[in-house]
Enzyme design. Structure first.
Site, PDB file in Angstrom:
ATOM      1  N   ASP A 121       0.870  -1.189   0.000  1.00  0.00           N
ATOM      2  CA  ASP A 121       0.000   0.000   0.000  1.00  0.00           C
ATOM      3  C   ASP A 121       0.902   1.233   0.000  1.00  0.00           C
ATOM      4  O   ASP A 121       2.091   1.154   0.326  1.00  0.00           O
ATOM      5  CB  ASP A 121      -0.906   0.012   1.235  1.00  0.00           C
ATOM      6  CG  ASP A 121      -1.826   1.229   1.249  1.00  0.00           C
ATOM      7  OD1 ASP A 121      -2.478   1.500   0.230  1.00  0.00           O
ATOM      8  OD2 ASP A 121      -1.871   1.940   2.281  1.00  0.00           O
ATOM      9  N   SER A 122       0.307   2.377  -0.321  1.00  0.00           N
ATOM     10  CA  SER A 122       1.074   3.612  -0.273  1.00  0.00           C
ATOM     11  C   SER A 122       1.514   3.940   1.157  1.00  0.00           C
ATOM     12  O   SER A 122       2.439   4.717   1.347  1.00  0.00           O
ATOM     13  CB  SER A 122       0.228   4.769  -0.805  1.00  0.00           C
ATOM     14  OG  SER A 122      -0.915   4.932   0.011  1.00  0.00           O
ATOM     15  N   TYR A 124      -0.779   8.693  -2.489  1.00  0.00           N
ATOM     16  CA  TYR A 124      -0.768   8.470  -3.930  1.00  0.00           C
ATOM     17  C   TYR A 124      -1.975   9.142  -4.604  1.00  0.00           C
ATOM     18  O   TYR A 124      -1.948   9.413  -5.802  1.00  0.00           O
ATOM     19  CB  TYR A 124      -0.849   6.964  -4.230  1.00  0.00           C
ATOM     20  CG  TYR A 124       0.464   6.197  -4.141  1.00  0.00           C
ATOM     21  CD1 TYR A 124       1.597   6.723  -3.506  1.00  0.00           C
ATOM     22  CD2 TYR A 124       0.562   4.918  -4.691  1.00  0.00           C
ATOM     23  CE1 TYR A 124       2.777   5.992  -3.433  1.00  0.00           C
ATOM     24  CE2 TYR A 124       1.742   4.191  -4.627  1.00  0.00           C
ATOM     25  CZ  TYR A 124       2.847   4.728  -3.992  1.00  0.00           C
ATOM     26  OH  TYR A 124       4.012   4.003  -3.937  1.00  0.00           O
ATOM     27  N   GLY A 125      -3.032   9.347  -3.832  1.00  0.00           N
ATOM     28  CA  GLY A 125      -4.309   9.818  -4.398  1.00  0.00           C
ATOM     29  C   GLY A 125      -4.202  11.010  -5.335  1.00  0.00           C
ATOM     30  O   GLY A 125      -4.791  11.019  -6.411  1.00  0.00           O
ATOM     31  N   CYS A 176      -4.269  -1.372  -2.157  1.00  0.00           N
ATOM     32  CA  CYS A 176      -4.392   0.069  -2.365  1.00  0.00           C
ATOM     33  C   CYS A 176      -5.288   0.271  -3.579  1.00  0.00           C
ATOM     34  O   CYS A 176      -4.980  -0.240  -4.674  1.00  0.00           O
ATOM     35  CB  CYS A 176      -3.004   0.654  -2.612  1.00  0.00           C
ATOM     36  SG  CYS A 176      -3.021   2.412  -3.025  1.00  0.00           S
ATOM     37  N   THR A 203      -5.925   3.106  -5.153  1.00  0.00           N
ATOM     38  CA  THR A 203      -5.343   4.038  -6.115  1.00  0.00           C
ATOM     39  C   THR A 203      -4.367   3.292  -7.032  1.00  0.00           C
ATOM     40  O   THR A 203      -4.393   3.463  -8.255  1.00  0.00           O
ATOM     41  CB  THR A 203      -4.636   5.184  -5.368  1.00  0.00           C
ATOM     42  OG1 THR A 203      -5.532   5.685  -4.364  1.00  0.00           O
ATOM     43  CG2 THR A 203      -4.262   6.309  -6.296  1.00  0.00           C
ATOM     44  N   GLU A 209      -2.454   8.930   7.966  1.00  0.00           N
ATOM     45  CA  GLU A 209      -0.989   8.831   8.005  1.00  0.00           C
ATOM     46  C   GLU A 209      -0.397   9.654   9.151  1.00  0.00           C
ATOM     47  O   GLU A 209       0.583   9.271   9.765  1.00  0.00           O
ATOM     48  CB  GLU A 209      -0.383   9.281   6.668  1.00  0.00           C
ATOM     49  CG  GLU A 209      -0.629   8.324   5.509  1.00  0.00           C
ATOM     50  CD  GLU A 209       0.160   7.014   5.603  1.00  0.00           C
ATOM     51  OE1 GLU A 209       1.352   7.048   5.894  1.00  0.00           O
ATOM     52  OE2 GLU A 209      -0.462   5.948   5.395  1.00  0.00           O
ATOM     53  N   CYS A 232     -11.075   3.077  -0.237  1.00  0.00           N
ATOM     54  CA  CYS A 232      -9.667   3.395   0.031  1.00  0.00           C
ATOM     55  C   CYS A 232      -9.311   2.631   1.292  1.00  0.00           C
ATOM     56  O   CYS A 232     -10.057   2.683   2.279  1.00  0.00           O
ATOM     57  CB  CYS A 232      -9.475   4.898   0.246  1.00  0.00           C
ATOM     58  SG  CYS A 232      -7.811   5.315   0.835  1.00  0.00           S
ATOM     59  N   HIS A 265      -7.241   3.103   3.533  1.00  0.00           N
ATOM     60  CA  HIS A 265      -6.988   3.912   4.732  1.00  0.00           C
ATOM     61  C   HIS A 265      -8.274   4.212   5.506  1.00  0.00           C
ATOM     62  O   HIS A 265      -8.236   4.454   6.718  1.00  0.00           O
ATOM     63  CB  HIS A 265      -6.361   5.260   4.352  1.00  0.00           C
ATOM     64  CG  HIS A 265      -4.892   5.209   4.060  1.00  0.00           C
ATOM     65  ND1 HIS A 265      -4.372   4.584   2.952  1.00  0.00           N
ATOM     66  CD2 HIS A 265      -3.829   5.727   4.737  1.00  0.00           C
ATOM     67  CE1 HIS A 265      -3.041   4.735   2.955  1.00  0.00           C
ATOM     68  NE2 HIS A 265      -2.698   5.421   4.021  1.00  0.00           N
TER      69      HIS A 265
HETATM   70  N1  DGL Z   1      -4.828   3.170   0.728  1.00  0.00           N
HETATM   71  C1  DGL Z   1      -4.755   3.829  -0.550  1.00  0.00           C
HETATM   72  C2  DGL Z   1      -6.011   3.508  -1.359  1.00  0.00           C
HETATM   73  O1  DGL Z   1      -6.669   2.510  -1.077  1.00  0.00           O
HETATM   74  C3  DGL Z   1      -4.460   5.261  -0.248  1.00  0.00           C
HETATM   75  C4  DGL Z   1      -4.089   6.050  -1.371  1.00  0.00           C
HETATM   76  C5  DGL Z   1      -3.215   7.247  -1.109  1.00  0.00           C
HETATM   77  O2  DGL Z   1      -2.068   7.069  -0.750  1.00  0.00           O
HETATM   78  O3  DGL Z   1      -3.694   8.366  -1.377  1.00  0.00           O
HETATM   79  O4  DGL Z   1      -6.350   4.177  -2.310  1.00  0.00           O
END
Ligand code: DGL
Length: 274
Positions: A11-12, A43-44, A74, A76, A159, A193, A195
């Site tokens: 994941d990011s 990453y979004g 993830c 994204t 985060e 997402c 998160h």
């Molecule tokens: N957990 C990532 C997702 O499911 C987060 C993306 C991010 O880093 O913005 O999209």
């Protein structure tokens, strides 16, 4: 028989842990290597090419660790990089390895949760703008209408750890209102997402309890169990000594603490350089 190795989960940042936790619940005997690209999260807001390159680097890194199977935990990365990696890169990197995402397993079942046939999707800007959820859900559930809302601040709230403070209420309420204002008949909201499940207590404070909030972890875990049953040749390549290792591109102390709050015990992490 080839050497057995762990399942890689990427994941990011910290969000993929919400998926890993459910996978470990279902498949406790397997070994896992978790990689969070915390140094480059979120990453979004990043463009397609950047998310693709970062995700490809992460997949290569997990392959170099020996993982024959990598889960992009993830949305994204699943929306912006998975198809390219599967179709373009995997055949030249190692056609015997597999990379799976979280969007397809979710869209195959999400329509079963709604009675009104109106589903709301919350995700990062990248996931929402990719249209992946709308396209995929319509394939499996053509009668369902999808309403989407990007939540630009939510990944940062997680985060940074601010999701546990009252700072989270206002940005969370604002996105939920924007989604629910699109249609009074939405009875199901998907947290698109990985998160966002960490924000569940805050989300629940601002949504009518009649609306169900769906996290992906259990859905993805169930789908992986089914995948391994259908692919014993892959299951046989996976090591099973109930071992987990955590890596982050960011600060290892921050990861250990922040991940531990969510996991219930501290998760010592090693540094990964991508
Ligand atoms: N957990 C990532 C997702 O499911 C987060 C993306 C991010 O880093 O913005 O999209």
């Amino acid at each position: 028989m080839s050497v057995q190795a762990p399942i890689g989960v990427f994941d990011s940042g910290l969000g993929g842990l919400t998926v890993l936790k459910e996978i470990v619940n279902r498949l406790p005997e397997y070994d896992f290597i978790y990689l969070g690209d915390n140094a480059r999260a979120p990453y979004g807001p990043r463009d397609f090419e950047t998310v693709y390159q970062y995700t490809l680097e992460a997949v290569k890194w997990l392959f170099d660790k020996g993982c024959p199977l990598v889960i992009l935990a993830c949305n994204t990365a699943s929306a912006k990089a998975l198809r390219n990696i599967q179709q373009k890169d995997l055949p030249s990197m190692d056609p015997s390895k597999r990379v799976l995402g979280v969007i397809r397993p979710t869209t195959e079942v999400i329509g079963d949760y709604t009675e009104t046939n109106h589903i709301g999707i919350l995700g990062t800007k990248g996931t929402i703008e990719s249209g992946s959820y709308v396209i995929e859900i319509q394939k499996s559930f053509p009668d369902v209408t999808i309403y989407q809302q990007a939540c630009p601040d939510w990944v940062e709230l997680v985060e940074s750890g601010d999701y546990q403070t009252s700072k989270a209420d206002q940005p969370v309420k604002e996105c939920l209102d924007n989604l629910l204002d699109q249609c009074a008949g939405i009875d199901t909201i998907l947290l698109g997402c990985t998160h966002y499940p960490l924000l569940l207590p805050v989300i629940k404070r601002h949504v009518n309890p009649a609306v169900q909030i769906i996290s992906q972890g259990e859905i993805v875990a169930e789908s992986l169990v089914f995948y391994l049953k259908r692919h014993p040749e892959m299951a046989n390549r996976l090591s099973k000594s109930a071992k987990m290792e955590f890596f982050t591109t960011g600060d290892t102390d921050h990861f250990r603490h922040a991940a531990g709050v969510f996991w219930g015990k501290e998760l010592p992490a090693e540094k990964a350089f991508l």
